[in-house]
Design an enzyme around this catalytic site. Structure first.
Site, PDB file in Angstrom:
ATOM      1  N   HIS A 259      -3.585   5.897   3.548  1.00  0.00           N
ATOM      2  CA  HIS A 259      -4.383   4.702   3.267  1.00  0.00           C
ATOM      3  C   HIS A 259      -3.709   3.433   3.799  1.00  0.00           C
ATOM      4  O   HIS A 259      -4.353   2.560   4.385  1.00  0.00           O
ATOM      5  CB  HIS A 259      -4.603   4.616   1.755  1.00  0.00           C
TER       6      HIS A 259
ATOM      7  N   GLY B   5      96.680 -73.246 -21.592  1.00  0.00           N
ATOM      8  CA  GLY B   5      96.365 -74.095 -20.464  1.00  0.00           C
ATOM      9  C   GLY B   5      95.389 -75.156 -20.876  1.00  0.00           C
ATOM     10  O   GLY B   5      94.817 -75.130 -21.977  1.00  0.00           O
ATOM     11  N   PRO B   6      95.161 -76.098 -19.981  1.00  0.00           N
ATOM     12  CA  PRO B   6      94.225 -77.169 -20.311  1.00  0.00           C
ATOM     13  C   PRO B   6      92.806 -76.634 -20.418  1.00  0.00           C
ATOM     14  O   PRO B   6      92.494 -75.555 -19.934  1.00  0.00           O
ATOM     15  CB  PRO B   6      94.392 -78.137 -19.153  1.00  0.00           C
ATOM     16  N   SER B   7      91.936 -77.405 -21.037  1.00  0.00           N
ATOM     17  CA  SER B   7      90.520 -77.023 -21.152  1.00  0.00           C
ATOM     18  C   SER B   7      89.919 -76.901 -19.758  1.00  0.00           C
ATOM     19  O   SER B   7      90.164 -77.740 -18.885  1.00  0.00           O
ATOM     20  CB  SER B   7      89.746 -78.068 -21.962  1.00  0.00           C
ATOM     21  N   GLY B   8      89.112 -75.855 -19.584  1.00  0.00           N
ATOM     22  CA  GLY B   8      88.471 -75.622 -18.293  1.00  0.00           C
ATOM     23  C   GLY B   8      89.329 -74.883 -17.314  1.00  0.00           C
ATOM     24  O   GLY B   8      88.930 -74.703 -16.149  1.00  0.00           O
ATOM     25  N   SER B   9      90.462 -74.381 -17.742  1.00  0.00           N
ATOM     26  CA  SER B   9      91.344 -73.682 -16.806  1.00  0.00           C
ATOM     27  C   SER B   9      90.959 -72.207 -16.650  1.00  0.00           C
ATOM     28  O   SER B   9      91.484 -71.524 -15.783  1.00  0.00           O
ATOM     29  CB  SER B   9      92.786 -73.784 -17.286  1.00  0.00           C
ATOM     30  N   GLY B  10      90.035 -71.694 -17.467  1.00  0.00           N
ATOM     31  CA  GLY B  10      89.545 -70.329 -17.306  1.00  0.00           C
ATOM     32  C   GLY B  10      90.047 -69.361 -18.330  1.00  0.00           C
ATOM     33  O   GLY B  10      89.873 -68.130 -18.168  1.00  0.00           O
ATOM     34  N   LYS B  11      90.642 -69.820 -19.429  1.00  0.00           N
ATOM     35  CA  LYS B  11      91.187 -68.924 -20.442  1.00  0.00           C
ATOM     36  C   LYS B  11      90.084 -68.088 -21.099  1.00  0.00           C
ATOM     37  O   LYS B  11      90.173 -66.866 -21.155  1.00  0.00           O
ATOM     38  CB  LYS B  11      91.939 -69.756 -21.500  1.00  0.00           C
TER      39      LYS B  11
ATOM     40  N   SER C 284     -11.506  -1.014   0.178  1.00  0.00           N
ATOM     41  CA  SER C 284     -10.158  -1.029   0.729  1.00  0.00           C
ATOM     42  C   SER C 284     -10.184  -1.366   2.205  1.00  0.00           C
ATOM     43  O   SER C 284      -9.232  -1.951   2.731  1.00  0.00           O
ATOM     44  CB  SER C 284      -9.497   0.348   0.537  1.00  0.00           C
TER      45      SER C 284
ATOM     46  N   ASP D  52       0.841  -1.196   0.000  1.00  0.00           N
ATOM     47  CA  ASP D  52       0.000   0.000   0.000  1.00  0.00           C
ATOM     48  C   ASP D  52       0.874   1.242   0.000  1.00  0.00           C
ATOM     49  O   ASP D  52       2.093   1.154  -0.191  1.00  0.00           O
ATOM     50  CB  ASP D  52      -0.965  -0.021   1.188  1.00  0.00           C
TER      51      ASP D  52
END
EC number: 3.4.21.-
Length: 1825
Positions: free
Chosen positions: A384, A1611-1617, A652, A338
Site C-alpha cells: 500500500h 655639655g651645653p644645651s643643644g650639643s646633642g646629649k 487511500s 504508510d
C-alpha cells in the site's frame, strides 16, 4: 552570639509574617470577591442596509440571542441541563469568613506526619465549571490565575490545578480540589460548578468483538510512580478473576491498558475478561488522574490520468504535461506515513545516493528521510505504501522512459517517509500510539504537507466519532500551525462511516471521486489485479457451496464456467471482459464527475461536515512493490509493465493525489507566484496549514454527477444531505479543480483564468513579507470588503458571476468525551449593496432581513470551516461586498484564522475602503496578556488597538505597545535589583583590577573573590586575618598590602599619591559581606517600593468601573504587602549598615591611631597634635560615612532609577525622552558644583585643623598666656580662624544651594511639562489616567534617584578630601616600626627603591626641571642659593658646621646604595620632596618648610587678588605683597606673576595641614634578641632632625658604653646629649650613610624596635604622666606588675613617702599630673623607669628640678641600679656625673672630651671650665663656656 540570635529571630519573624499575609491575601481574594470583567464585551456588527434609498448604518447585536442561549453541557454520555441540575454546595459568606482563615492556618502549621490526611482532605478531582457568558481571554486568564494562586496557598502536590479541556457550552473541564471549587463558586463570572462523573469518562463496548483489545486512558496528570501503583492495585483486585492488567505509559498524558487472562495462575476459576474489564476501567475512571477512556480501534488502509481531472476545470480536462500543469512541487517536501516504501522501485531510487534510513539527506533526489524501526526500506508485495507514494510524488530518474507517464502528481517534490509497523496477519498499518512521535520527525525533516491513507473505524459502529487519535492530530496541528495533514475518509460507503482519525477538525479529509473515463477503459483493465478478485470469489464458493472448489484454480474456473455459470466469477478473463463491457457502455456512470460508491461519507458524530474535499480514487495506477526483492521492477521502463505498475481504488488512492496538489499549492505561494502568476520576491509567502486548507476548499468544485448508494439504485451526488449551499456530507465542498485559479504565466499558451482570488488583506496594501493573519478573541470582529464590476467587453468571462468566501481556523483539540467538538467558534457573515439581507455562512442562503419579529437565524456553531457562496442578482451594476468575521465564543484564544475569497466571471478587486463600524463606536480588541479597546473613526474603520488594561503580573510597554510580563514583581526584583547587585559586583571587580594594575600584578578573579571574602590571601608575619576578613592577626599580604590586625589593609604608595578607588575599597573590604547583605536588603526594599505606584495607578484606573470597594481588595493587599516588605528589609538594611558604620569608624580610627603611634618622633615635631586629632576625630568618621553612604546610595539610586526608568519608558517613551533631555544639563551643573565642593571642602578641613591647633596650643600654654596677659590676642587669633572656617562654609553652602536650586527649577519645570503633555495624551486616548498617575509617581522616583546619584559624586569629592588626609598618615607610617606593622615583601622593597629620588647630581638642567623633588640635598645646585646671596662664613663654628654639612651632602651620605634601598629616616631624606611640603621652587627664595601660605591668593578665584584670607600665624613671610619687597619676583612680568600666583594657589588647595615624611621600607629581616648584655657602640654617627634637615645635630660620633657601667653625658644645651639617648632607643633612624649604632655587636637598625626597647628604658627630662592612678603610671612598662614591684620602685625613686601622704595613696588619679609638683612628677617618672627593670637605662636630666635631698636619694638609687645594668645619664649637675665610670663631653654635636671625672679635671679642658665654678657645690649646675 546574642546579636546573631536576634538577627535570626527577626528574619524568621519577618518570613512568618510575609507568609501569613500571603495566605490571608489569597484566601480573602478568593472569598466573596466579585471579580469584575474590565470591559463589557459586546459583539457589534455594522451592515449595509437600504432605507429610503439612503445608505445608513444599522447595528445588529448578538445580545438579542442571549435569552435563548443554550446553557446545556454537552457530553457524549450525558447532557447536563445546568438550569435543572443543582450546583455543588456553596458555603454561605459567613461560613466562608469564619472557616477559611483557620483552615489556612491549620494547613500552614501541618507537619509532615499529616501529609496523608492532607492528601485525602484536599485530593483533586475533575469538575465542570460553566461560565455565565462566552469565555473570553480575560475571564480565562482570571480563572488560570485563580487556580495558580490557590494552588500556592494550598501547596497541592504533585499535581497542579489546571484547565483540562473545553466542553460546550461555555464550560471547562478542570482538575482542582473541593476547597477550590467552593472558593470558585463565589466568582461573578461562574454560573455553575459540578463534579465530573466517572461514567462520563468511559467510552467502551464490552462485547466479544472488542474485548481484550487495548484501551487508551487520557490522563490529566501523571507521575513516575502512577503506573506501578495502579497496576499493583488492580492486579491485586483481579486475582479472584484469574486475570491481570498491563499498563504502559505512552506519554505523560496517555496510558495504554490491556486486560488479559492469567494463564500462569494455579486457580481453577474461569477467566472473565468482560467482568475484569468492567472492574478495571470503572476503577480507573474514579481516579483523579484519568479523564477519558476509549477502546483501541483496528487500523486499515483506506496516475497517468488523475492529474487531468485534478488540474482541470469544472467543465474541461487538461493535458498531463508541463504546459497545463507547469508546477510539480519543486523545492517542497511532502511526508507520508504508510506500510512501507519499496526503495528499489525506479520511482524512488537514486543512483547517486542511498535512501537515508533514520537520517536526513536533502541531496537524495526523491526520499529525504526514511524513518522506521524495522531497519529496512521495503514494502510487502503490492504494498500500500509504495503505491501511495508513487501517486503523490513518484517519478523515474530518467524522465524519458515510457513508464514516467505514470509518475505521481508532484513529480518535483521530495518525500519524507515514516514506515508504519504492519500487522503480520493482514499487512494493515500499526501507527505509533503517540502521534507526535510520528509527525514531529517528519516536520523536523522539512515536511509541511502530510498525507495519511490509513485509519481506524470505531468498533461501536458507524458513528463518525471524534476519538483520542483525532484529538492528538488536532493538537499537533494546533501547536504546529504551518503544518497540514490530509487524511483518507475511509472506504466504508455508508453515512457517518468516516475513519475516526478523519474526524479531526483541522485535517483535510479526502473522499474519493471517480477518475476520467479513459482510465476505466485503458489503465484499469491493464493494471488491475483481477486475480485477487477471482480468488476471493473462489474462496466464497469453497466455504458456501462445495468443498471441491477449495482446490480449484482460476484457470479451472475459466475452463468450466461455460457449463457452470457460477464459476464465471472466479475466471480472470471473464471478469476483465465484463468490466470492459460495463465501462465502455455506461460512460455517464464512470467519469470524473461522479463519487465513488465506496467513499465514506459524513457527517461526524456531532454533525460536522466531512469529508472536506474529494479527489480521484478509483483505478489509480501507480508504483507496484515487489516486496523484499531489491531488483528494479521497472526494467527498461517500457509499457505495459505490470511488474512496476498497479491499479488500485480507495480513498487511500485519493489522499496522496490531494496531498500532492496541496504541495503544489504551497509551492505556488512559497515561490511568490501569487497573485501575478510569476515569481516575485516580495510575494513569497510562508502559508499556514489553515490557509492551504481554505484555498483547497475555496477552489473546490461541487460535482453534479451521480453516486451508487447500493447495488440497485443511484443518487444525485448533490441531492442527499445537502445541508449547505455548495457542500454536503458526500463530497464535502467538492472536487479539486486547481486550474481555475492556479495560474502560472507562460508564453501565452494558457489564458489567464476568469477567477480573482483574495487572501485576507494580502495584496491590498500589504506585501507577503509583512502580512500576518488576523486573530480574534471573544467579542472581536474584523471585516473584508470587495467590489464587483461587470466584465468589460473582450474579457474572459462568458459565465454567470459568482463569489465564494471561505473561513478556516485551526481549532484547539477537543475533549474526546464532549458531545460537540468545536472549541472556538468564529462566524462568517456577508452583506452587500444590492440586498438588505444578511447572509450567514453554512446556512443555506439569506435568512434574516433585520425586520422586527423575524426569526433570528442560528449561525453554524459546530464547524471550523465556514463558507458563503453567492450569485449576484443584478449583474449589470457594481456591487460592494463586506464579509465580517466575528469571534463569537473563543474560550481558548486568541484564535488565528484564514479567510479566502474568490470571484468568477467579473472584475473583482479590494474595496478602496471597508466600512467596519460606525463613528465613535468602541469595541474590545485583542491585546496579548491584556485587554484593549479601539474606537471607530470618521472613515468607518477601527482605529489602533490601545491597551486598556493588562492582566495580573503584566504591565503596559509603550515601546512594544504590548503588555509585557517582564514587569511582574518577581522580574522587577530579579532584573532590577539583581542587575544592580551585578553592577556593584562588576564595579568591585573593576576596582580590584585597577589595584592589581597599580601593583603591576596579573589580575585573577579567584584571588579577587578570596580577597573579598577574606579566605584566600597568604599572610607573612601574621596569622589571624586575611585581607578581607575580620581577624585580628597582622601581616603582609601577597599583594603588598599591610594588615595590622584591624582588618583594614593599606597598600604602600608614595604619601602624595592620589587616593584611588582601590584605596577606598581597602577600607571597605573587611565589611564587604555585611555591606553586601545590607545592600541586598536595601535593593529588595527598593524593588518593593518601585512596584507600588503601578498598583496605585491600577486602583485609580479601576475606580470608574468598580462596583464596590471589595473589588479593589486585591490591589490594596498587594500594596500593603509591598509596603511591609519595604519596611522589613529597609529596617534590616539600616540596622546592618548602622552597625557596619560604627565598626568601620572604630577600626579606621584604630588604624589611623596605630599609624600615628608608629610614627617617628620627627613626625610629631612637624605636626600639631590638634591637627592630628582633628584627622582622627573628624576626618575618619566623615570618610566612613561617605564610603558606606556612597555604596548604599549608589545601589538604591541605581535600582530605583533603572526600575522606575523601565516603567516610565514602557508607559510612555515619548514623555521619558522629554525627561532625559535635561540629564546633560543636570550632569554639567553637578560637575561644576563638585569642582567647587572639592576645593572648598579641602580648605574647610585645613582651616578647621588650624583652628583646633590654635585652641589647643592656647590652653596647653595657658601659663604663658596668662603670665603675659595675652588672652585678648589669643581670642582674636582664634576668632580669625573661626571666621575663615565660616567664610569657607558659607561659600560651600552657597555653592551647593545654588546648584540644588538650578536642579530643582529644571526638574519641577520638566515635571509640569510632562504632566501637561501626559494629560493631553490621556485625553487623546493614547494611554489611560491610571497610567498617567503611575507615570507621574515614577517620575518622582526618577527625580529622587537621579538627585541621589548626582549627589553621590559630590559626596565622593568630599570623601576624597577626608581620604587625602587619612591616607597621608596611613601611607607615611613607618614599615615594620613596631609589631603594629608587619613585614613587607622584598619585591615591594625593590619597587619602592626604583621610586627614590635620583637628583643627587650637579647637572643644572636636572635642577632646573626639578619639581619639588629635592629641595635640600643639592647644595651645588643653582636653585639653592641663599636668600640674600651672602656668604655663610659668619663665624668659625658656622663655617665648621657648613663644612660638615657640605661634606654630608657631597660625600657618601648622598650616594645611593646599590645593594639596599635607602632608609628614609629623620636624618637625611633621599626622597625628601616632603621635607618642605609647601615649598615652591624659587631660584632666589629658599622658603621655610613650615611656611604653608607664602603668597597665597585665598579668595577662591583665579584672579590673583588677595582677600586677606588664609594667612597662617606660622607663616613668617606673609608680607610679600609689600611693593618694596622685590626679592625673587623683580624679574617677573605681570603675566608671569599672575601665573605664578595661580600655581601657588593650586598648591594651596592641596594643603592638608599635615607634614609627613616619605618613609621607605626597612629590610624585612630582623634580628630578634632574647637577652642583652647592655653594650652600646656608636661608630661615625652623624644626624640631623627631619624638621630641619639643613641643621646638623651630631657629627662623626664614636663612643662605646660597656655593660654594667654608668656613663655621663655633659655639655651645653643643644650639643646633642638628649639626641644620643633617643638614637639609642631608635626614636629616630639613621641614614645608611650616617654611621651605625651597635648593641652587643648587632646593628640596632636590624633589631625590631619593639624588641630593642624591651631592653632599654628612657626617662625624659620632661616627665609624661597618663590620666591614670599612680600605681598604673609606675607599672606602665610591665604587663602585669605586682604591687610589691611598684612600691619598691617608688621607694628607690624617693617617691614612696609623698605617695603615702596622699589620701588615696597609690590609687590617686593623675589628670595629666596636674595635681602634683614638678619634682613629684619627676620622681614618679624615675620610679616608672626603675620598675621597668631594663638592662639599659637612659636618664635625661632626671635630677633636674629636684631638691637636694630628693636628688641625693635618686643618685643613691641609681648607684644601686647600675649593678648589672648599663646606665647613660645626661646631667648639668656635678653630683649626677661625678661617680660615673666615664664621662663624655659634647659641644656642637661633637665629642670634645672623654674620661672619668678626675681625668677630665686634670685635662683642664672644656669639662674643667664647666666644673671649676661648682667644685665646692656638687649640686651647682655646670657652666657652659
Amino acid at each position: 552570639m546574642k546579636s546573631n540570635t536576634n538577627i535570626r529571630v527577626l528574619l524568621v519573624s519577618g518570613l512568618i509574617l510575609i507568609f501569613i499575609f500571603l495566605g490571608i491575601k489569597f484566601e480573602f481574594i478568593n472569598k466573596n470577591n466579585n471579580d469584575k470583567i474590565g470591559i463589557n464585551r459586546k459583539l457589534e456588527f455594522s451592515y449595509f442596509t437600504k432605507n429610503n434609498n439612503n445608505n445608513n448604518n444599522n447595528n445588529f447585536k448578538q445580545d438579542q440571542l442571549k435569552n435563548k442561549k443554550d446553557k446545556r453541557i454537552l457530553l457524549k454520555n450525558e447532557i447536563i441541563d445546568t438550569n435543572i441540575k443543582k450546583n455543588i454546595k456553596k458555603n454561605n459568606q459567613k461560613n466562608n469568613n469564619e472557616e477559611i482563615f483557620p483552615n489556612f492556618i491549620s494547613r500552614l502549621l501541618k507537619s509532615n506526619d499529616d501529609m496523608e490526611i492532607q492528601q485525602f482532605t484536599y485530593r483533586k478531582s475533575h469538575y465542570i465549571v460553566q461560565f455565565k457568558d462566552h469565555i473570553n481571554d480575560e475571564t480565562r486568564e482570571q480563572f488560570k490565575q485563580f487556580l495558580i494562586n490557590t494552588d500556592i496557598v494550598l501547596d497541592e502536590q504533585p499535581y497542579q490545578s489546571h484547565i483540562v479541556n473545553y466542553i460546550p457550552h461555555d464550560s471547562f473541564l478542570v482538575l482542582m480540589n473541593d476547597e477550590q471549587s467552593n472558593l470558585l463558586s463565589s466568582k461573578e463570572w461562574v454560573s455553575w460548578i459540578g463534579e465530573f462523573e466517572p461514567s462520563n469518562k468511559i467510552h467502551l463496548n464490552y462485547n466479544e468483538k472488542s474485548i481484550g483489545l487495548p484501551v487508551y486512558i487520557k490522563l490529566s496528570d501523571s507521575t513516575n510512580s502512577l503506573i506501578q501503583r495502579w497496576e499493583n492495585t488492580l492486579n491485586s483486585i483481579l486475582t479472584s478473576y484469574n486475570s491481570k492488567v498491563k499498563l504502559t505509559l505512552i506519554n505523560q498524558k496517555k496510558l495504554k491498558s490491556i486486560v488479559y487472562c492469567n494463564d500462569e495462575s494455579s486457580s481453577q476459576s474461569s477467566c472473565s475478561l468482560v467482568s475484569s474489564e468492567k472492574l478495571v476501567y470503572q476503577w480507573i475512571s474514579e481516579q483523579s488522574e484519568s479523564n477519558y477512556i476509549e477502546r483501541s480501534e483496528k487500523f486499515q488502509t483506506a496516475n497517468r490520468l488523475s492529474p487531468k481531472a485534478i488540474f482541470g476545470t469544472k467543465d474541461t480536462l487538461v493535458n498531463n504535461d508541463r504546459i497545463d500543469i507547469p508546477l510539480r512541487g519543486k523545492g517542497q517536501i511532502l511526508s507520508i506515513a504508510d506500510t512501507g516504501l519499496d526503495g528499489s522501485h525506479c520511482f524512488f531510487s537514486d543512483s547517486n545516493n542511498p535512501i537515508p534510513y533514520n537520517s536526513v539527506n536533502l541531496n537524495h533526489r526523491k526520499v529525504v528521510t526514511y524513518i522506521g524501526s524495522l531497519h529496512d526500506n521495503e514494502d510487502y508485495v503490492d504494498g500500500h505504501g509504495t503505491h501511495v507514494c508513487g501517486s503523490a510524488a513518484g517519478a523515474p530518474e530518467d524522465s524519458s522512459l515510457a513508464i514516467s507517464s505514470f509518475s505521481g502528481l508532484a513529480t518535483d517534490a521530495k518525500i519524507a517517509f515514516f514506515d508504519l509497523a504492519s500487522d503480520p496477519s493482514n499487512n494493515e498499518p500499526v501507527p505509533p500510539e503517540d502521534y507526535s512521535q510520528l509527525y514531529q520527525p517528519l516536520y523536523n525533516a522539512g515536511a509541511r504537507v502530510h498525507g495519511d491513507s490509513w485509519g481506524s473505524l470505531s468498533i461501536q459502529g458507524y458513528l463518525g466519532s471524534y476519538s483520542d487519535d483525532a484529538g492528538s492530530i488536532d493538537d499537533f496541528l494546533y501547536t504546529h500551525p504551518d503544518f497540514i495533514i490530509l487524511r483518507a475518509a475511509g472506504n466504508n460507503e455508508q453515512y457517518s462511516s468516516l475513519l475516526s482519525q478523519a474526524t479531526a477538525k483541522n485535517v483535510i479529509t479526502v473522499g474519493a471521486e471517480q477518475t476520467t473515463h479513459e482510465s476505466y477503459t485503458t489503465d484499469a483493465l491493464e493494471y488491475s489485479n483481477f486475480e485477487t478478485v477471482a480468488k476471493s470469489t473462489l474462496n466464497s464458493l469453497c466455504q458456501s457451496f462445495d468443498d471441491k472448489y477449495c482446490t480449484y484454480t482460476t484457470a479451472q474456473c475459466c475452463t468450466e464456467y461455460s457449463t457452470v455459470k457460477g464459476l464465471s466469477g472466479c475466471c480472470t478473463s471473464y471478469i476483465k471482459n465484463s468490466y470492459a463491457s460495463i465501462f465502455s457502455s455506461q460512460p455517464e456512470l464512470y467519469n470524473e464527475n461522479n463519487i465513488c460508491s465506496f467513499s465514506s461519507k459524513g457527517p461526524t458524530h456531532d454533525g460536522r461536515l466531512k469529508p472536506d474535499i474529494v479527489a480521484p480514487g478509483q483505478y489509480i495506477t501507480s508504483a507496484r512493490s515487489n516486496g523484499a526483492n531489491t531488483t528494479d521492477q521497472c526494467g527498461d521502463g517500457s509499457l505495459p509493465n505490470t511488474n512496476a505498475l498497479l491499479s488500485e481504488s480507495g480513498t487511500s488512492m485519493a489522499t496522496p493525489l490531494a496531498t500532492a496538489a496541496t504541495t503544489i499549492l504551497r509551492q505556488y505561494l512559497v515561490d511568490g507566484y501569487y497573485p501575478t502568476g510569476s515569481i516575485v520576491e516580495s510575494n513569497k509567502l510562508q502559508p499556514t496549514g489553515s490557509l492551504l486548507k481554505a484555498l483547497m476548499i475555496n477552489n473546490a468544485q461541487l460535482l453534479n454527477g451521480t453516486f451508487p448508494l447500493s447495488s440497485t439504485n443511484t443518487n444525485p451526488s448533490n441531492a442527499v444531505f445537502d445541508t449547505f449551499a455548495g457542500a454536503n456530507f458526500v463530497q464535502g465542498w467538492g472536487s479539486l479543480r486547481m486550474s481555475e485559479w492556479l495560474y502560472v504565466e507562460s508564453s501565452g499558451v494558457k489564458p489567464k483564468p476568469s477567477r480573482w482570488v483574495g487572501i485576507g488583506e494580502l495584496g491590498k496594501d500589504k506585501k507577503a513579507s509583512n502580512w500576518k493573519e488576523y486573530s480574534l478573541s471573544t467579542g472581536q470582529n474584523v471585516s473584508y470588503c470587495f467590489t464587483y464590476k461587470p466584465s468589460s467587453s473582450g474579457s474572459n468571462s462568458g459565465g454567470i458571476p459568482r463569489i465564494v468566501a471561505t473561513l478556516v481556523w485551526t481549532d484547539p483539540p477537543s475533549y474526546s468525551g464532549a458531545k460537540l467538538n468545536l472549541v472556538n467558534n468564529l462566524d462568517l457573515t456577508m452583506t452587500n449593496t444590492e440586498s438588505e439581507f444578511i447572509f450567514y455562512s453554512n446556512s443555506g442562503g439569506s435568512s434574516y432581513n433585520g425586520t422586527k419579529g423575524t426569526t433570528l437565524p442560528l449561525q453554524d456553531s459546530i464547524n471550523n470551516v465556514e463558507g458563503i457562496i453567492y450569485t449576484p442578482i443584478n449583474t449589470k451594476s457594481e456591487i460592494s461586498f463586506r464579509f465580517i468575521i466575528a469571534g463569537t465564543n473563543i474560550p481558548i484564544g486568541p484564535q488565528n484564522f484564514s479567510f479566502v475569497f474568490h470571484g468568477e466571471n467579473g472584475e473583482f478587486d479590494w474595496a478602496d475602503s471597508c466600512m467596519q463600524c460606525n463613528p465613535d463606536d468602541t469595541q474590545p480588541c485583542f491585546i496579548e496578556n491584556g485587554v484593549g479597546s479601539q474606537t471607530c473613526g470618521d472613515d468607518y474603520l477601527w482605529g489602533r488597538c490601545l491597551v486598556q488594561s493588562c492582566n495580573n503580573n503584566y504591565n503596559y510597554n509603550s515601546i512594544s505597545d504590548k503588555c509585557s510580563k517582564f514587569l511582574s514583581y518577581n522580574y522587577i526584583v530579579i532584573i532590577v535589583a539583581g542587575g544592580t547587585m551585578s553592577l556593584i559586583i562588576t564595579v568591585l571587580i573593576l576596582i580590584k583590577y585597577m589595584e592589581y594594575k597599580e601593583n603591576g600584578n596579573k589580575f585573577s578573579l579567584k584571588e579577587f573573590f578570596s580577597g573579598v571574602l577574606g579566605t584566600g590571601k597568604n599572610v607573612s608575619g601574621g596569622g589571624k586575618g586575611g585581607s578581607g576578613g575580620s581577624g585580628s592577626g597582622s601581616g603582609t599580604l601577597k599583594d603588598g598590602t599591610i594588615d595590622d590586625g584591624t582588618g583594614i589593609h593599606v597598600r604602600p604608595k608614595p604619601k602624595d599619591a592620589p587616593v584611588t578607588p582601590p584605596d577606598l575599597y581597602s577600607l571597605l573590604s573587611p565589611f564587604i559581606i555585611e555591606i553586601t547583605i545590607s545592600t541586598a536588603c536595601s535593593l529588595v526594599a527598593t524593588a518593593a517600593s518601585i512596584l507600588q505606584p503601578y498598583y496605585i495607578g491600577q486602583i485609580i484606573q479601576d475606580i470608574p468601573t468598580t462596583k464596590g470597594i471589595g473589588d479593589l481588595r486585591d490591589q490594596f493587599i498587594i500594596i500593603f504587602l509591598l509596603a511591609l516588605l519595604e519596611f522589613v528589609f529597609s529596617t534590616i538594611s539600616s540596622w546592618i549598615s548602622g552597625i557596619v558604620n560604627e565598626k568601620m569608624v572604630m577600626r579606621l580610627q584604630n588604624k589611623v591611631f596605630r599609624a600615628l603611634i608608629a610614627q617617628d618622633m620627627g613626625f610629631f615635631q612637624k605636626n600639631s597634635a590638634a591637627v592630628l586629632m582633628n584627622v582622627l576625630i573628624v576626618d575618619t568618621p566623615m570618610l566612613r560615612s561617605s564610603l558606606t553612604g556612597i555604596l548604599l546610595s549608589v545601589s538604591v539610586g541605581i535600582c530605583k532609577f533603572v526600575g522606575s526608568l523601565v516603567f516610565i519608558f514602557t508607559i510612555s517613551w515619548k514623555l521619558s525622552l522629554a525627561f532625559f533631555a535635561t540629564v546633560p544639563v543636570l550632569a554639567i551643573v553637578t560637575q561644576v558644583q563638585s569642582k567647587f565642593t572639592k576645593r572648598l571642602t579641602r580648605r574647610l578641613l585645613f582651616h578647621n585643623s588650624k583652628a583646633s591647633q590654635h585652641g589647643q596650643e592656647s590652653m596647653v600654654n595657658m601659663h604663658v598666656v596668662s603670665n603675659y596677659c595675652k588672652q585678648d590676642r589669643e581670642i582674636a587669633k582664634y576668632s580669625e580662624q573661626l571666621m575663615m572656617v565660616f567664610q569657607i562654609s558659607r561659600r560651600l553652602i552657597i555653592n551647593n544651594t545654588f546648584a540644588a536650586s538650578i536642579k530643582w527649577l529644571m526638574v519641577e519645570s520638566l515635571a509640569f511639562i510632562i504632566l501637561y503633555f501626559g494629560a493631553y495624551l490621556a485625553i487623546q486616548k493614547q494611554f489611560t489616567v491610571g497610567l498617567l498617575v503611575s507615570f507621574s509617581l515614577y517620575i518622582g522616583y526618577v527625580i529622587d534617584s537621579s538627585t541621589t546619584l548626582f549627589g553621590v559624586y559630590s559626596s565622593y569629592v568630599q570623601c576624597l578630601a577626608s581620604a587625602t588626609r587619612v591616607f597621608l598618615i596611613l601611607r607615611s607610617a613607618p614599615r615594620k616600626r613596631t609589631t603594629l606593622e608587619e613585614e613587607e615583601l622584598d619585591n615591594i622593597i625593590d619597587t619602592n627603591q626604583d621610586n627614590n629620588n635620583n637628583n643627587n647630581n650637579d647637572d643644572i638642567s636636572d635642577s632646573s626641571s626639578d619639581d619639588d623633588d629635592d629641595n635640600n640635598n643639592n647644595k651645588n645646585s643653582k636653585n639653592n642659593k641663599t636668600k640674600s646671596g651672602e656668604s655663610d662664613d659668619s663665624s668659625s663654628e658656622d663655617a665648621e658646621y657648613k663644612k660638615n654639612k657640605n661634606k654630608r651632602n657631597n660625600g657618601k651620605m648622598t650616594t645611593k646604595l646599590s645593594n639596599s634601598p635607602p632608609l628614609v629616616g629623620e636624618g637625611i631624606d633621599n626622597n625628601n620632596n616632603n621635607n618642605n611640603d609647601n615649598n615652591i621652587n624659587d631660584d632666589n627664595n629658599q622658603q621655610d618648610p613650615n611656611n604653608n601660605n607664602n603668597e597665597i591668593d585665598d579668595d577662591g578665584d583665579d584672579d590673583g587678588d588677595d582677600d586677606d584670607e588664609g594667612e597662617d600665624e606660622n607663616n613668617n613671610n606673609n608680607n610679600n605683597d609689600d611693593p618694596n619687597d622685590n626679592n625673587g619676583i623683580e624679574m617677573l612680568t605681570e603675566k608671569q606673576l599672575r601665573k605664578r600666583k595661580r600655581q601657588m594657589k593650586k598648591e594651596f588647595y592641596k594643603k592638608t595641614g599635615i607634614s609627613c615624611l616619605e618613609l621607605n621600607l626597612i629590610p624585612s629581616a630582623y634580628t630578634e634578641l632574647t637577652e642583652c648584655r647592655g653594650e652600646i657602640e656608636f661608630k661615625n654617627v652623624s644626624f640631623c632632625y627631619p624638621s630641619r634637615a639643613d641643621v646638623g645635630v651630631l657629627y662623626n660620633i664614636d663612643l662605646k658604653f660597656e655593660s654594667g657601667k654608668c656613663y655621663g653625658l655633659v655639655g651645653p644645651s643643644g650639643s646633642g646629649k638628649s639626641t644620643l639617648l633617643e638614637l639609642i632607643s631608635r626614636f629616630y633612624s639613621l641614614h645608611p650613610s650616617g654611621g651605625k649604632i651597635y648593641m652587643d655587636g648587632i646593628d640596632i637598625a636590624k633589631i625590631r624596635p619593639s624588641n630593642l626597647r624591651s631592653f632599654v628604658t628612657n626617662v625624659h627630662q620632661h616627665p609624661f604622666l597618663f590620666d591614670a592612678t599612680i600605681s598604673e603610671n609606675i607599672g606602665y612598662a610591665l604587663d602585669n606588675p605586682t604591687q610589691e614591684d611598684i612600691i619598691e620602685a617608688a621607694k628607690l625613686a624617693n617617691a614612696h613617702e609623698f605617695i603615702q601622704s596622699l589620701p588615696k595613696q597609690y590609687d590617686t588619679m593623675l589628670t595629666d599630673g596636674g595635681n602634683l609638683s614638678g619634682g613629684q612628677k619627676k620622681r614618679i617618672a624615675v620610679a616608672r623607669a626603675i620598675c621597668a627593670k631594663r638592662k639599659i637605662m637612659l636618664l635625661d636630666e632626671i635630677t633636674a628640678e629636684l631638691d637636694p635631698e630628693s636628688e641625693e636619694a635618686i643618685n643613691k638609687s641609681i648607684k644601686v641600679l647600675t649593678r648589672g645594668h648599663t646606665v647613660v645619664m645626661v646631667a648639668h649637675k656635678v653630683a649626677a656625673v661625678r661617680d660615673c665610670d666615664k664621662i663624655f663631653v659634647l659641644d656642637k654635636g661633637q665629642i670634645v672630651e672623654q674620661g672619668t671625672h678626675n681625668q677630665l679635671m686634670a685635662k683642664k679642658g672644656k669639662y674643667y671650665r664647666m666644673f671649676a665654678f661648682s667644685e665646692d657645690d656638687d649640686y651647682a649646675p655646670l657652666l657652659v663656656l
